[in-house]
Design an enzyme around this catalytic site. Structure first.
Site, short mmCIF file in Angstrom:
data_model
loop_
_atom_site.label_atom_id
_atom_site.label_comp_id
_atom_site.label_asym_id
_atom_site.label_seq_id
_atom_site.Cartn_x
_atom_site.Cartn_y
_atom_site.Cartn_z
N ASP A 41 0.86 -1.18 0.00
CA ASP A 41 0.00 0.00 0.00
C ASP A 41 0.90 1.23 0.00
OD1 ASP A 41 -2.22 1.76 0.54
OD2 ASP A 41 -3.22 0.10 1.54
N ASP A 84 -3.00 4.81 -2.28
CA ASP A 84 -3.99 5.43 -1.41
C ASP A 84 -4.43 6.80 -1.96
OD1 ASP A 84 -5.23 5.21 1.34
OD2 ASP A 84 -4.16 7.09 1.63
N GLU A 140 -6.67 3.89 -5.61
CA GLU A 140 -7.89 4.13 -4.83
C GLU A 140 -8.47 5.47 -5.26
OE1 GLU A 140 -9.71 4.67 -0.35
OE2 GLU A 140 -7.82 5.61 -0.90
N HIS A 159 -11.39 -2.13 3.96
CA HIS A 159 -11.25 -1.76 5.37
C HIS A 159 -11.93 -0.45 5.73
CE1 HIS A 159 -8.30 0.40 3.11
NE2 HIS A 159 -8.07 1.18 4.13
N ASP A 160 -12.51 0.22 4.74
CA ASP A 160 -13.19 1.50 5.00
C ASP A 160 -14.71 1.38 4.95
OD1 ASP A 160 -10.76 2.90 5.16
OD2 ASP A 160 -10.68 3.15 2.98
C1 GLC Z 1 -7.75 5.81 2.32
C2 GLC Z 1 -7.65 4.60 3.20
C3 GLC Z 1 -8.25 4.94 4.53
C4 GLC Z 1 -7.48 6.08 5.13
C5 GLC Z 1 -7.42 7.26 4.17
C6 GLC Z 1 -6.39 8.25 4.58
O1 GLC Z 1 -9.05 6.12 2.01
O2 GLC Z 1 -8.26 3.50 2.60
O3 GLC Z 1 -8.25 3.85 5.41
O4 GLC Z 1 -8.06 6.48 6.33
O5 GLC Z 1 -7.08 6.87 2.88
O6 GLC Z 1 -5.11 7.71 4.35
#
Ligand code: GLC
Length: 535
Positions: free
Chosen positions: A98, A200, A265, A326-327
């Site tokens: 990641d 990310d 993402e 995970h979100d």
């Molecule tokens: C992304 C991650 C999340 C995190 C955010 C800030 O959305 O998936 O878990 O809190 O970025 O890094």
């Protein structure tokens, strides 16, 4: 067509804090992942994506990185990482890390230096601004976790920008020195042998010059409880044209190492999402397609969504699908176990790379986290809206021993309440379990080029009005029909003529009941998904 591993393959996301603890501190670690590789090999996944495992104060559980080129001691050491990578590769499992390029931890040495004084050589590594002329934050941008996205620094009398927590200051990606330093991170891990990165919040990297106010969101309704971030439209703080140049630079680096993959993402509407595949210059290989996470669960809506997504893909772009991460709430928490099985069949039979979230193969459902156990900073900042992410991050239940075999200590989050029966060991023995279904789906995907790499064609007809989504997958002589009943009533589906002699290869309801069918029609039971084939 030359099919690459990440096109044919299935990716499995591991939240490392919650997968397997090896040293008894109640937090998962890399040695734990290595110990559980057999589970992943038995399941049949082709790659794992490990959420951040780098040194971090853990304000956002690793998404606040203090050193991009090392492993957090809670998770192990670089030597542990190398061992895990070798062990995964020995099982032909790829490893995706990641990459968190938008922001560092406020404890990263760069930020410590940047903050130290206005004349620091690293001042411009981050986004520092004077107060607005009338005082207060430089503009109206809101953190994704609620509240102003600007934090006042008393010592140097300026604000810094953080799209997430104040412990996660945003880097200044317009600074070429920052870019190079972050590209060096990619080189560091690629040279070590990692097979790719999930990037990310890729669409956040560049902010509009001049930092203009974001316009208010006319549809904002606080009572909907979607979070304060939606009060404005993030048109100046995210998704700027220049971000595509950066994606292109990252892509060039990845491609220079051979068959590596970049997965971005990106939470954006379809048209804007597609741009991340690249236009004149190639972008990321896979901009994450989160539509199944967000879409209302009905056959017609999902059929339309699949058709629109397929139609919007630029030439040569490879699709991908995701049901959970995970979100977001777990799929079985959202839909219940029976429809979660239908959803698994959908995910693993659509065209494109599926990403499976750890624990979803067990059908882990709703979990209430008692207030005293809440750990997620998102929940702690905007409590009670149901945005908390802890329920999707609970420890993986492995067996019926203490703490489900996850740890010999105290798990950092509570286990799923039904862990004594819903665990890997137990479900491995149960023929109709969600785990058995996932294994069979993955095996089917491996056995049938139609599923792994074939074309997709949605079946026309009024069945979509009646809860049924049906489509064909086809590759040369291999041809399959997938029919999914999204409803709680039996439904009949007229079969296309080529499928008159097809038989069910797999049902989401694993029992011995023979299918009810005539040559031209088949009856789907409530909540049943079927894969039909002619071999
Ligand atoms: C992304 C991650 C999340 C995190 C955010 C800030 O959305 O998936 O878990 O809190 O970025 O890094």
């Amino acid at each position: 067509m030359n099919v690459l591993w990440w096109q044919r393959g299935v990716v499995y996301q591991i939240y490392p804090r919650s997968f397997q603890d090896d040293n008894g501190d109640g937090i998962g670690d890399l040695a734990g992942i290595e110990r559980r590789l057999d589970h992943l090999a038995d399941l049949g996944v082709d790659g794992i994506w490990i959420s951040p495992c780098f040194p971090s104060p853990m304000a956002d559980f690793g998404y606040d990185v203090a050193d991009y080129c090392d492993i957090d001691p809670r998770f192990g050491t670089l030597a542990d990482f190398d061992r895990l990578l070798a062990a995964a590769h020995a099982r032909e499992i790829k490893v995706i890390l990641d990459f968190v390029p938008n922001h560092t931890s406020s404890q990263h040495p760069w930020f410590v230096e940047s903050r130290a004084s206005r004349s620091s050589t690293r001042r411009d590594f981050y986004l520092w601004r004077d107060p607005a002329p009338e005082g207060g934050p430089p503009n109206n941008w809101i953190s994704d976790f609620g509240g102003s996205a600007w934090e006042w620094d008393e010592a140097s009398s300026q604000y810094y920008y953080h799209a997430f927590l104040k412990e996660q200051p945003d880097l200044n990606w317009r600074n070429p020195v920052v870019r190079q330093a972050m590209y060096d991170v990619l080189h560091f891990w690629f040279a070590r042998g990692v097979d790719g990165f999930r990037i990310d919040v890729l669409w956040h990297l560049i902010k509009a010059e001049g930092f203009p106010d974001n316009p208010p969101n006319p549809a904002y309704d606080a009572s909907l409880g979607l979070g304060e971030m939606h009060r404005v439209l993030q048109i100046h703080s995210t998704d700027q044209a220049e971000v595509h140049v950066i994606a292109g630079e990252m892509r060039r680096i990845a491609d220079s190492y051979g068959e590596r993959v970049l997965i971005g993402e990106i939470y954006l509407p379809l048209k804007r999402l597609m741009h991340y595949y690249g236009r004149e210059i190639a972008g990321v290989h896979l901009p994450f397609n989160f539509q199944l996470i967000e879409a209302p669960w009905n056959a017609k809506g999902i059929a339309t969504m699949i058709a629109e997504y397929e139609a919007a893909l630029p030439p040569g772009a490879w699709p991908n699908w995701v049901l959970g991460n995970h979100d977001r709430p777990r799929i079985a928490a959202r839909l219940g176990e029976a429809q979660a099985r239908v959803a698994a069949m959908l995910l693993l039979t659509l065209r494109g790379t599926p990403t499976l979230y750890y624990g979803d193969e067990l059908g882990i459902g709703r979990i209430e986290i008692p207030p005293s156990d809440v750990r997620d900073p998102r929940e702690l900042r905007e409590p009670g809206l149901g945005l908390g992410r802890d329920p999707a991050r609970t420890p993986m239940p492995w067996d019926g021993t203490a703490s489900a075999g996850f740890t010999s200590g105290t798990p950092w989050l509570p286990l799923n309440p039904d862990w004594r029966t819903r665990n890997v060991a137990r479900l491995s023995e149960a023929p109709g379990s969600p785990l058995a279904l996932h294994r069979r789906l993955l095996a089917l995907r491996r056995a049938h080029p139609a599923l792994a790499v074939g074309d997709i064609a949605l079946l026309d007809g009024d069945h979509q009005e009646h809860d049924v989504l049906a489509y064909e997958r086809r590759s040369d002589g291999d041809r399959l029909l997938i029919a999914l009943n999204f409803g709680a009533r039996p439904r009949e589906l007229c079969l296309p003529s080529w499928a008159h002699h097809a038989r069910p290869l797999l049902s989401t309801i694993e029992d011995d009941a023979p299918p009810v069918r005539a040559a031209t029609r088949i009856v789907l039971r409530p909540d049943e998904g079927l894969v039909l084939g002619t071999d």
